[in-house]
Motif scaffolding. Structure first.
Motif, PDB file in Angstrom:
ATOM      1  N   SER A 147       5.024  -3.993  -8.803  1.00  0.00           N
ATOM      2  CA  SER A 147       5.931  -3.139  -9.561  1.00  0.00           C
ATOM      3  C   SER A 147       5.107  -2.144 -10.350  1.00  0.00           C
ATOM      4  O   SER A 147       4.126  -2.516 -10.987  1.00  0.00           O
ATOM      5  N   GLU A 148       5.509  -0.911 -10.306  1.00  0.00           N
ATOM      6  CA  GLU A 148       4.816   0.132 -11.046  1.00  0.00           C
ATOM      7  C   GLU A 148       5.843   0.926 -11.847  1.00  0.00           C
ATOM      8  O   GLU A 148       6.783   1.476 -11.279  1.00  0.00           O
TER       9      GLU A 148
ATOM     10  N   LYS B  12       9.983   6.449 -13.846  1.00  0.00           N
ATOM     11  CA  LYS B  12      10.114   6.054 -12.443  1.00  0.00           C
ATOM     12  C   LYS B  12       9.625   4.622 -12.279  1.00  0.00           C
ATOM     13  O   LYS B  12       8.557   4.259 -12.756  1.00  0.00           O
TER      14      LYS B  12
ATOM     15  N   THR C 136       8.805   1.853  -9.295  1.00  0.00           N
ATOM     16  CA  THR C 136       8.584   1.676  -7.859  1.00  0.00           C
ATOM     17  C   THR C 136       8.259   0.212  -7.595  1.00  0.00           C
ATOM     18  O   THR C 136       7.372  -0.357  -8.229  1.00  0.00           O
TER      19      THR C 136
ATOM     20  N   LYS D  98       7.216  -2.396  -4.504  1.00  0.00           N
ATOM     21  CA  LYS D  98       6.738  -2.480  -3.119  1.00  0.00           C
ATOM     22  C   LYS D  98       6.634  -3.948  -2.742  1.00  0.00           C
ATOM     23  O   LYS D  98       6.049  -4.741  -3.472  1.00  0.00           O
TER      24      LYS D  98
ATOM     25  N   THR E  44       9.865  -0.398   0.205  1.00  0.00           N
ATOM     26  CA  THR E  44       9.647   0.323  -1.045  1.00  0.00           C
ATOM     27  C   THR E  44      10.998   0.699  -1.626  1.00  0.00           C
ATOM     28  O   THR E  44      11.847   1.270  -0.931  1.00  0.00           O
TER      29      THR E  44
ATOM     30  N   THR F  51      12.675   2.615  -5.062  1.00  0.00           N
ATOM     31  CA  THR F  51      12.333   3.497  -6.174  1.00  0.00           C
ATOM     32  C   THR F  51      13.576   3.804  -6.995  1.00  0.00           C
ATOM     33  O   THR F  51      14.635   4.093  -6.443  1.00  0.00           O
ATOM     34  N   TYR F  52      13.409   3.710  -8.308  1.00  0.00           N
ATOM     35  CA  TYR F  52      14.450   4.091  -9.257  1.00  0.00           C
ATOM     36  C   TYR F  52      13.907   5.253 -10.085  1.00  0.00           C
ATOM     37  O   TYR F  52      12.836   5.140 -10.681  1.00  0.00           O
ATOM     38  N   THR F  53      14.615   6.370 -10.094  1.00  0.00           N
ATOM     39  CA  THR F  53      14.217   7.530 -10.883  1.00  0.00           C
ATOM     40  C   THR F  53      15.440   8.094 -11.595  1.00  0.00           C
ATOM     41  O   THR F  53      16.577   7.781 -11.241  1.00  0.00           O
TER      42      THR F  53
ATOM     43  N   GLN G 111      15.555   3.481  -1.036  1.00  0.00           N
ATOM     44  CA  GLN G 111      15.041   2.259  -0.417  1.00  0.00           C
ATOM     45  C   GLN G 111      14.605   2.590   1.001  1.00  0.00           C
ATOM     46  O   GLN G 111      15.339   3.248   1.737  1.00  0.00           O
TER      47      GLN G 111
END
Length: 128
Positions: free
Chosen positions: A13-14, A21, A23, A25, A40, A42-44, A57
């Motif tokens: 998790s990043e 953001k 992310t 993976k 992957t 991603t939430y933005t 996704q």
């Protein structure tokens, strides 16, 4: 395939607070010699609606050499299953979000009623 029902995955998790953001993976560790799956999510912040979240996704499926004859079939099958499961997961997630939204609105309503009652009680006590 007759083996253990226990599977291992690695997820990283990043979170970038500057760009807001998140992310995630994920990669399978179990049976990766047969089929590798990399996902992957991603939430933005939505570029046009700053109060909304944009969700993306994607997944990659690569059949191992043991399945080389059937690799495209296996990959296509996995992609179809992934799409179906992702749709179910999104619907479930949206349902949970709607329940949170309803609970938040109910809590705000209850708080407003409590504040009005407290102000009314304070006003009547002050007039005594």
């Amino acid at each position: 395939l007759g083996g253990s029902t226990l599977s291992y995955v690695r997820e990283t998790s990043e979170l970038d607070p500057r760009t807001r953001k998140l992310t995630l993976k994920t990669q399978n560790l179990s049976m990766s010699n047969v089929l590798k799956i990399n996902e992957t999510v991603t939430y933005t912040v939505h570029p046009e609606e700053s109060h909304s979240t944009l969700f993306t996704q994607e997944a990659q499926f690569v059949a191992g050499s043991a399945l080389s004859r059937f690799s495209s079939y296996v990959e296509d099958f996995c992609l179809t299953r992934f799409r179906d499961n992702a749709a179910v997961g999104r619907a479930g997630f949206e349902s949970v979000l709607e329940k949170f939204k309803a609970a938040r609105l109910e809590a705000a309503s209850q708080l407003e009623k409590l504040e009005k009652a407290t102000h009314a009680t304070a006003a009547s006590t002050a007039s005594l």
